[in-house]
Enzyme design. Structure first.
Site, PDB file in Angstrom:
ATOM      1  N   THR A  55       0.803  -1.218   0.000  1.00 40.36           N
ATOM      2  CA  THR A  55       0.000   0.000   0.000  1.00 40.36           C
ATOM      3  C   THR A  55       0.840   1.275   0.000  1.00 40.36           C
ATOM      4  O   THR A  55       1.902   1.335   0.610  1.00 40.36           O
ATOM      5  CB  THR A  55      -0.933   0.000   1.237  1.00 40.36           C
ATOM      6  N   PHE A  90       0.998   2.334   5.866  1.00 43.58           N
ATOM      7  CA  PHE A  90       0.130   1.292   6.436  1.00 43.58           C
ATOM      8  C   PHE A  90       0.810  -0.073   6.392  1.00 43.58           C
ATOM      9  O   PHE A  90       0.151  -1.099   6.193  1.00 43.58           O
ATOM     10  CB  PHE A  90      -1.203   1.166   5.657  1.00 43.58           C
ATOM     11  N   SER A 129       1.982  -3.067   7.954  1.00 42.96           N
ATOM     12  CA  SER A 129       1.774  -3.709   9.259  1.00 42.96           C
ATOM     13  C   SER A 129       3.049  -4.351   9.773  1.00 42.96           C
ATOM     14  O   SER A 129       3.765  -5.010   9.016  1.00 42.96           O
ATOM     15  CB  SER A 129       0.682  -4.769   9.150  1.00 42.96           C
ATOM     16  N   ARG A 151     -26.096 -10.934  34.867  1.00 46.82           N
ATOM     17  CA  ARG A 151     -26.614  -9.598  35.155  1.00 46.82           C
ATOM     18  C   ARG A 151     -28.112  -9.619  35.399  1.00 46.82           C
ATOM     19  O   ARG A 151     -28.867 -10.203  34.615  1.00 46.82           O
ATOM     20  CB  ARG A 151     -26.296  -8.690  33.955  1.00 46.82           C
ATOM     21  N   GLN A 154     -23.586  -3.539  23.622  1.00 49.05           N
ATOM     22  CA  GLN A 154     -24.912  -3.054  23.999  1.00 49.05           C
ATOM     23  C   GLN A 154     -25.487  -3.882  25.151  1.00 49.05           C
ATOM     24  O   GLN A 154     -26.109  -3.347  26.068  1.00 49.05           O
ATOM     25  CB  GLN A 154     -25.843  -3.118  22.776  1.00 49.05           C
ATOM     26  N   GLU A 206      -6.853  -5.540   3.744  1.00 53.23           N
ATOM     27  CA  GLU A 206      -6.897  -6.746   2.889  1.00 53.23           C
ATOM     28  C   GLU A 206      -8.067  -6.687   1.905  1.00 53.23           C
ATOM     29  O   GLU A 206      -8.696  -7.694   1.620  1.00 53.23           O
ATOM     30  CB  GLU A 206      -6.986  -8.026   3.741  1.00 53.23           C
ATOM     31  N   THR A 225     -11.150  -3.639   0.965  1.00 49.60           N
ATOM     32  CA  THR A 225     -12.330  -3.104   1.648  1.00 49.60           C
ATOM     33  C   THR A 225     -13.563  -3.952   1.312  1.00 49.60           C
ATOM     34  O   THR A 225     -13.556  -4.734   0.358  1.00 49.60           O
ATOM     35  CB  THR A 225     -12.617  -1.667   1.171  1.00 49.60           C
ATOM     36  N   SER A 226     -14.609  -3.738   2.088  1.00 49.44           N
ATOM     37  CA  SER A 226     -15.872  -4.439   1.788  1.00 49.44           C
ATOM     38  C   SER A 226     -16.308  -4.150   0.360  1.00 49.44           C
ATOM     39  O   SER A 226     -16.845  -5.020  -0.333  1.00 49.44           O
ATOM     40  CB  SER A 226     -16.963  -3.979   2.755  1.00 49.44           C
TER      41      SER A 226
END
Lengths: 249, 386
Positions: free
Chosen positions: B125, B155, B157, B271, B339, B366, B368-369
Site C-alpha cells: 500500500t 500502512f 503492518s 446480570r 450493547q 486486505e 475493503t468491503s
C-alpha cells in the site's frame, strides 16, 4: 520401563453441569468433553519419565464409548506412544474399570501405572487404589512428586497433615494430585504424528471381565440452592439466631 | 458431506485456544494501555510457539514449517483471532509468498522466516495507491546488475519488528488489452539497506499495540538476486500466494466475534435488572440468537472457502464472500455484545470496547468491503457478458 496411563473422558471442567430432566444422571448430549485433568497430569508425568530416560514406552488406556478414542488421541498428541481403547457402552464403575485395567496390565506387563487421583465427573477416588489391591502392587496415591531411586520409586504424597514420602517397590500404581506438574500443550508435530500412532480396540468380553454395575444410582439431583447470608446487628443477636434458629449451639 | 472436525483439527483448535487463553489474554490489557509489546515479551511468545512446533504453521514441512493445509491453518487463525494482534503477530506466520523464493533466497529469507530468526512484512500500500494497487508510484529501475528503488509505502503492518520487507514496486509499463499498465515486480529488501528507512506510522483506532509503518526508499540499491520471481511477475506472484490473507482476516473475525459473544452470553445470565436475568428479556435474548446465527454463518463460509482451496479449486469468490460477511458480522456482533453490557461495555476494564474498536479495520484492510463486493459481483456477471 513400560508405563501405562489411564485417561478418562469426562465433561470439560468449564461446562456448567446440568441434571437430566428424568434425574437419572447429568446431561452429556452436546456437551464439550475433555480428558480428566488429573489424567492429563498423569500423561505429563509419564512423558517426563520418558524424557528422563526412565520410561521406555507410554501406553494410554481409555475405557468407555467409541469417542474415548479422542481422549486417547489427545494423550498421543501430548507424547504417549500408543493407545488401547476398551470399548463399552455400559456404565463402568470404579471396580469394573480397575478389573479391566488389571487385565490390560497382565497383557502389557508395565512396571508402572499412572492414574488420576480421581475423575472430575464422579469424584470417586477409588480406581487407583482398587487396581493396586487387585494386582497386589505397591501404591502411591495423591502424588505431588515422583522420583526414581534405583529399583524403587519415591512418591511424595499430599496428605491431610502435609506431605508424606513413601518408597515403593516396583511395579507400582501412582495416582496424581494437582501439584505434580503442569501438563504441556500438544505440539503441532506431535498432533500430526498422533494420527499415525496405533490405537488397539478391545472389549470387556475379550478381556474376560464382567463389568456389570455393582451399585445402582437411584436418583441424581441438583444440590440445594445456597441461601443468601444475613447481617446481624450484634453478637447477642448472632448467638440468639445460632441457638434458636439454626440450632447449632 | 462431513461438517465435523477431524481429531487432528480438533487438537489444533484446542491447543491454540488454550495457548491464547492462558498465555496471551493475561497480557492484553497492559499491551493495550502501553500501546506496544516490549521486544523481550514478543520474543518470549515466539520462543514458546517455536518450542510447540507451531511456528510458521502455514509453511510446508519441506521448508521446516508446520505444513497445515488451508483448512487447518484457517482453524488456527480463527482461534488466534480471539487475542490481540499485537501479541499474535509473534506467533509467526510468514507470508506464503516466500515459498516462491529460489536458490539462495531460500537460505536468506524463507528458511530464517520459518525458523523465527527473521520476521517479514509485506509492503504494497501507498498513500496514493490503496485499493488501486496498480496505481503505485514506488519504482525500481535497473542500474547495472542492481535495482534502484524510490518511493513511499504506508500502512505497512508490523514493519517495526520486521527484519526484511516483501516490497512491490513498478518496474516499467506495458500495453495490455485494457490499456497501458504498470509492470509490478516483487523485491526482498533487508532492514538497514542504505536508502531504506522504516518510520512509525499513524496511531490507529484498531489494534493499538500492533503498528503500521511508513517506509521510504531513496535511491535504495538492491542486487538483482533479491527480486522475488521474475520482472513484471509481482501481481502473478501475489495472486498465486496472497489470496489466503483475506481468508485469514475472515477467520480472525470469526474467532474475535465468538469471544465477544461468549462474554455477552455469560453476562446475560449473570446480570440482573428488574428482578431477573437480563437474558430473560427478549431485547437481549433475540440479540444473542442473531449473533450466534451470524457467527455460525461466517464460520461456515470461511471454512468452506478454505476447503475449496484445499481441493485445488479457484476460490476467489468464496474467499471474498467470507471476508466480506465475517468482517461486517464482527462489527455487528461486537456492537451488540457491547450493547448487552450497557455502560460497562464501554470501559477499558473489559476487553469489549477493544474488540469493538479492533473490528473496524477488518472492513478496510486486505481489500475493503467494497472491493470484496466488486470481486464477488464481477465473478457473477462476467460469465454472462457483464
Amino acid at each position: 520401563m513400560k508405563v501405562l496411563v489411564a485417561v478418562k473422558r469426562v465433561i470439560d471442567f468449564n461446562v456448567k453441569v446440568r441434571v437430566k430432566a428424568d434425574k437419572t444422571g447429568v446431561e452429556t448430549a452436546n456437551v464439550k468433553m475433555s480428558m480428566n485433568p488429573f489424567d492429563e497430569i498423569g500423561v505429563e508425568e509419564a512423558i517426563r519419565l520418558k524424557e528422563a530416560g526412565i520410561a521406555t514406552e507410554i501406553i494410554a488406556v481409555s475405557l468407555g464409548v467409541a469417542q474415548c478414542q479422542e481422549t486417547i488421541r489427545t494423550a498421543l498428541a501430548m507424547g504417549a506412544d500408543r493407545g488401547i481403547l476398551v470399548q463399552s457402552d455400559a456404565e463402568l464403575q470404579p471396580l469394573a474399570v480397575a478389573k479391566l485395567l488389571k487385565a490390560i496390565v497382565e497383557k502389557e506387563k508395565p512396571e508402572l501405572c499412572i492414574l488420576g487421583k480421581q475423575a472430575i465427573d464422579d469424584d470417586c477416588n477409588q480406581t487407583g487404589q482398587m487396581l493396586a489391591a487387585l494386582l497386589g502392587w505397591a501404591q502411591g496415591t495423591f502424588a505431588s512428586k515422583v522420583k526414581r531411586e534405583g529399583d524403587r520409586l519415591l512418591v511424595t504424597r499430599e496428605v491431610d497433615g502435609g506431605l508424606e514420602t513413601v518408597k515403593l517397590k516396583l511395579p507400582a500404581v501412582v495416582t496424581t494430585d494437582l501439584r505434580l506438574n503442569e501438563p504441556r500443550y500438544a505440539s503441532l508435530p506431535n498432533i500430526m504424528k498422533a494420527k499415525k500412532k496405533p490405537i488397539e480396540t478391545l472389549t470387556p468380553e475379550q478381556l474376560g471381565v464382567d463389568v456389570a454395575p455393582r451399585l445402582v444410582t437411584l436418583k441424581v439431583e441438583e444440590p440445594p440452592k445456597r441461601q443468601g447470608g444475613r447481617k446481624v446487628a450484634s453478637v447477642a443477636e448472632l448467638v440468639d439466631k445460632l441457638r434458636n434458629e439454626a440450632r447449632v449451639i | 458431506m462431513d461438517f465435523g472436525l477431524s481429531q487432528e483439527q480438533q487438537l489444533v483448535v484446542d491447543t491454540v485456544r488454550r495457548f491464547v487463553e492462558d498465555e496471551l489474554y493475561p497480557l492484553e490489557a497492559e499491551v493495550e494501555r502501553r500501546g506496544f509489546v516490549p521486544r523481550e515479551l514478543g520474543r518470549e511468545i515466539q520462543r514458546k510457539v517455536i518450542a510447540l512446533g507451531f511456528y510458521a504453521p502455514n509453511i510446508p514441512q519441506e521448508f521446516g514449517g508446520g505444513g497445515l493445509d488451508h483448512l487447518g491453518f484457517t482453524l488456527l487463525e480463527r482461534e488466534l483471532g480471539r487475542a490481540a494482534m499485537a501479541l499474535t503477530v509473534w506467533w509467526g506466520r510468514p507470508s506464503n509468498i516466500l515459498c516462491a523464493c529460489e536458490g539462495e533466497q531460500r537460505e536468506r529469507y524463507l528458511l530464517p522466516a520459518t525458523r523465527g530468526d527473521k520476521i517479514d512484512a509485506l509492503a504494497m500500500t501507498e498513500p496514493g495507491a490503496g485499493s488501486d494497487v496498480r496505481g503505485m508510484s514506488c519504482t525500481a529501475r535497473q542500474a547495472g546488475g542492481d535495482w534502484v528503488i524510490n518511493g513511499t509505502k504506508h500502512f505497512i503492518s508490523h514493519a517495526d519488528i520486521a527484519d526484511f520487507v516483501i516490497l512491490f514496486a513498478a518496474t516499467g509499463e506495458e500495453e495490455t488489452r485494457s490499456g497501458r499498465k504498470k509492470r509490478i515486480s516483487c523485491f526482498l529488501v533487508d532492514r538497514g539497506t542504505p536508502g531504506f528507512e522504516i518510520r512509525p506510522g499513524y496511531n490507529a483506532v484498531s489494534h493499538r499495540g500492533y503498528h503500521n509503518c511508513i517506509l521510504s526508499f531513496s535511491d535504495c540499491r538492491v542486487p538483482a538476486s533479491q527480486m522475488l520471481g521474475g520482472e513484471g511477475e509481482g501481481f502473478a506472484l501475489a495472486n498465486a500466494w496472497l489470496h489466503a490473507t483475506r481468508l485469514t482476516v475472515a477467520a480472525m473475525c470469526v474467532g474475535r466475534a465468538r469471544r465477544a459473544f461468549d462474554l455477552a452470553l455469560r453476562y446475560a445470565v449473570e446480570r440482573r435488572q428488574f428482578g431477573q436475568q437480563i437474558g430473560k428479556f427478549q431485547g437481549v435474548s433475540f440479540k444473542l440468537a442473531d449473533m450466534s446465527t451470524e457467527i455460525d454463518a461466517a464460520d461456515y463460509l470461511t471454512l468452506a472457502a478454505a476447503w475449496q482451496l484445499d481441493q485445488g479449486r479457484k476460490a476467489d469468490r468464496p474467499i471474498a464472500e467470507a471476508k466480506l460477511f465475517a468482517s461486517e458480522m464482527l462489527a455487528r456482533v461486537t456492537d451488540a455484545a457491547l450493547q448487552i453490557y450497557g455502560g460497562m461495555g464501554l470501559m477499558e476494564d473489559l476487553p469489549l470496547e477493544r474488540l469493538w474498536r479492533d473490528a473496524r479495520v477488518e472492513r478496510i484492510w486486505e481489500g475493503t468491503s467494497e472491493i470484496q463486493r466488486h470481486i464477488i459481483s464481477r465473478d457473477l456477471l462476467r460469465p454472462l457478458g457483464g
